[in-house]
Design an enzyme around this catalytic site. Structure first.
Site, PDB file in Angstrom:
ATOM      1  N   LYS A  76      -2.814  -2.179   6.280  1.00 51.01           N
ATOM      2  CA  LYS A  76      -4.083  -2.671   5.755  1.00 51.01           C
ATOM      3  C   LYS A  76      -5.029  -3.028   6.902  1.00 51.01           C
ATOM      4  O   LYS A  76      -4.606  -3.607   7.906  1.00 51.01           O
ATOM      5  CB  LYS A  76      -3.838  -3.894   4.873  1.00 51.01           C
ATOM      6  CG  LYS A  76      -5.070  -4.423   4.152  1.00 51.01           C
ATOM      7  CD  LYS A  76      -4.685  -5.605   3.258  1.00 51.01           C
ATOM      8  CE  LYS A  76      -5.868  -6.186   2.529  1.00 51.01           C
ATOM      9  NZ  LYS A  76      -5.480  -7.347   1.676  1.00 51.01           N
ATOM     10  N   SER A 126      -6.773  -7.224  -3.029  1.00 54.68           N
ATOM     11  CA  SER A 126      -7.634  -6.542  -2.085  1.00 54.68           C
ATOM     12  C   SER A 126      -6.939  -5.423  -1.307  1.00 54.68           C
ATOM     13  O   SER A 126      -7.607  -4.642  -0.623  1.00 54.68           O
ATOM     14  CB  SER A 126      -8.206  -7.556  -1.089  1.00 54.68           C
ATOM     15  OG  SER A 126      -7.188  -8.123  -0.275  1.00 54.68           O
ATOM     16  N   SER A 147      -3.364 -10.238  -3.934  1.00 50.65           N
ATOM     17  CA  SER A 147      -3.881  -9.058  -3.227  1.00 50.65           C
ATOM     18  C   SER A 147      -2.840  -8.026  -2.831  1.00 50.65           C
ATOM     19  O   SER A 147      -3.185  -6.938  -2.391  1.00 50.65           O
ATOM     20  CB  SER A 147      -4.669  -9.494  -1.984  1.00 50.65           C
ATOM     21  OG  SER A 147      -5.911 -10.026  -2.370  1.00 50.65           O
TER      22      SER A 147
END
Length: 468
Positions: A78, A158, A182
């Site tokens: 990420k 996210s 997330s």
């Protein structure tokens, strides 16, 4: 015709590369080719690591006895986690020139175990703590991530790109981060496995922060054994992260038949109102499977449910300013503080703040002083409702884990800092569904074992078909 390499989960693939049945280079090339073919449509990846093939070749030169447990596994990270030589943008166009010189400790551990970093995964900008109402999976730096199950299906956030990339098989596994949902949300929305570990199991140093009391990195994978494998590599204390020294690293072995004799509390009426048809379908399917496992199921309610009122942000707003300023102080080419981020976004609102920056302003409006009474009272309230009058009485009553329909319960587990795993339960009207299992602090191994048994009995992870 699908390449058989793509059908192997991380555990099977690493076994094959360690034996020499496959080379790290051919595996890396297979995934890079797929990533380049499908990412223009899915926008799951912001940056591709151009050194990935060279890294794989170096791994192939190692003798078998020096090959680690992740040998040759192509991973995506990420894009709020530092990878040396690649930008860490947190999805912001203001951060595209920020290229860390060192790996985050969790990335260094993955590399040392033999992983190949394919690149950086897209995310909801600033890990979805930029504004209210931002579409999941959107960032200025990466564009709008698309769910491979269908363009109209939410990607979750996210860690949107991480979830999408695993489901679309652009990598064998990915690393996400979570403050509140997330990892669990994008994993469930894409129909794969997500582990939100106990806060502190995996060090957060080198990760763009929101909240030191809730932040954690964790794996998004195609099998529960992969989640255990990656978490085991990343776990362990680090001198720069106090929370990582709080708990011993739990054993992450996954014994077969873990559900036999387990005590499972079923949250049939969780906080948040009536269940949706998809949540109901997920719970019904999971319960039907659990009935034949030897597990004991009992309906429970959260003792603090009456006092929970939505997603309260006081703790995150205070900690975000304090923690983000500490991270940005080390940025060489880009904003050096939250105030500079806000000012930079204001210079070109059309490009830099498509959805506004309400939460950035709210955080900057605090003094970032964690000794203030308002912050201390908000944090104490979170712990009382999530732990003391929330989850702890249930675990004290003998439950090994709590079963939540859909994504219900993620925020309670997040505020408590306790581990949760999302397990897919198939499709409802063409979109993935799932359930959560949450356990007490440092019970990651036990929760993973229960999730592995449940996932196996549910038929494992399904993958969306490639577009014709």
């Amino acid at each position: 015709m699908p390449d058989p390499v793509l059908d192997l989960d991380a555990a099977a693939l690493s076994a094959a590369t360690r034996r020499g049945d496959l080379t790290a280079l051919e595996v890396t090339r297979t995934y890079l080719a797929r990533l380049r073919a499908h990412n223009p449509r899915l926008r799951a990846v912001i940056t591709v690591n151009e050194a990935a093939e060279a890294d794989a070749e170096r791994l192939d030169a190692l003798p078998p006895e020096r090959r680690g447990p992740l040998h040759g596994l192509p991973l995506l990270i990420k894009d709020n986690i530092d990878v040396a030589g690649l930008p860490t943008t947190a999805g912001s166009l203001l951060m595209t020139r920020h290229v860390p010189r060192q790996d985050a400790p969790l990335v260094a551990r993955l590399r040392a175990a033999g992983a190949v970093i394919l690149g950086k995964a897209n995310l909801t900008e600033w890990a979805n703590f930029m504004t209210l109402g931002m579409t999941n999976g959107y960032s200025g730096a990466g564009g709008q991530t698309v769910n491979p199950w269908g363009e109209g299906i939410d990607t979750g956030g996210s860690s949107s790109g991480s979830g999408v990339a695993v489901a679309a098989r652009l990598c064998v596994a990915a690393i996400g981060t979570e403050t509140s949902g997330s990892i669990l949300s994008p994993a469930q929305q894409s129909g794969v496995i997500g582990l939100k570990p106990t806060v502190g199991l995996i060090p957060r140093t080198g990760v763009v922060p929101i909240s030191h009391s809730q932040d954690t990195a964790g794996p998004i994978t195609r099998s529960v054994r992969d989640a255990a494998l990656l978490a085991g590599v990343m776990a362990g204390p680090h001198e720069a992260d106090e929370a990582s020294r709080r708990f011993p690293v739990p054993g992450l072995a996954l014994p077969e038949g873990a559900l036999a004799g387990a005590q499972i509390g079923v949250m049939r009426e969780p906080p948040g109102g009536p269940l949706s048809p998809a949540e109901t379908a997920a719970l019904v399917r999971a319960e039907a499977v659990l009935q034949g496992t030897g597990a004991t199921l009992r309906d429970v309610t959260l003792p603090s449910a009456a006092d929970l009122s939505g997603w309260r942000l006081e703790v995150l707003v205070y900690e975000f300013k304090h923690d983000l300023n500490a991270y940005l102080a080390g940025v060489q080419d880009g904003p050096r503080s939250l105030a500079e981020v806000i000012a930079g976004n204001d210079e070109d609102p059309e490009r830099f703040q498509r959805y506004g920056q309400t939460l950035l302003h709210a955080a900057e409006g605090t003094r970032g002083d964690l000794s203030e009474r308002a912050y201390r009272e908000a944090r104490a309230r979170d712990l009382e409702l999530s732990r003391t009058r929330g989850l702890d009485p249930l675990f004290a009553d003998g439950f090994d884990a709590l079963l939540w329909p859909g994504l219900r319960g993620y925020s309670v587990g997040a505020k408590a800092g306790y581990p949760s795993v999302t397990v897919p339960t198939g499709l409802h009207e063409g979109a993935p569904t799932g359930v959560l299992l949450t356990g007490p602090a440092a019970s990651d191994g036990r929760v993973l074992a229960l999730a592995a048994d449940l996932n196996l009995r549910l038929g494992g992870v399904q993958f969306p078909p490639d577009p014709s």
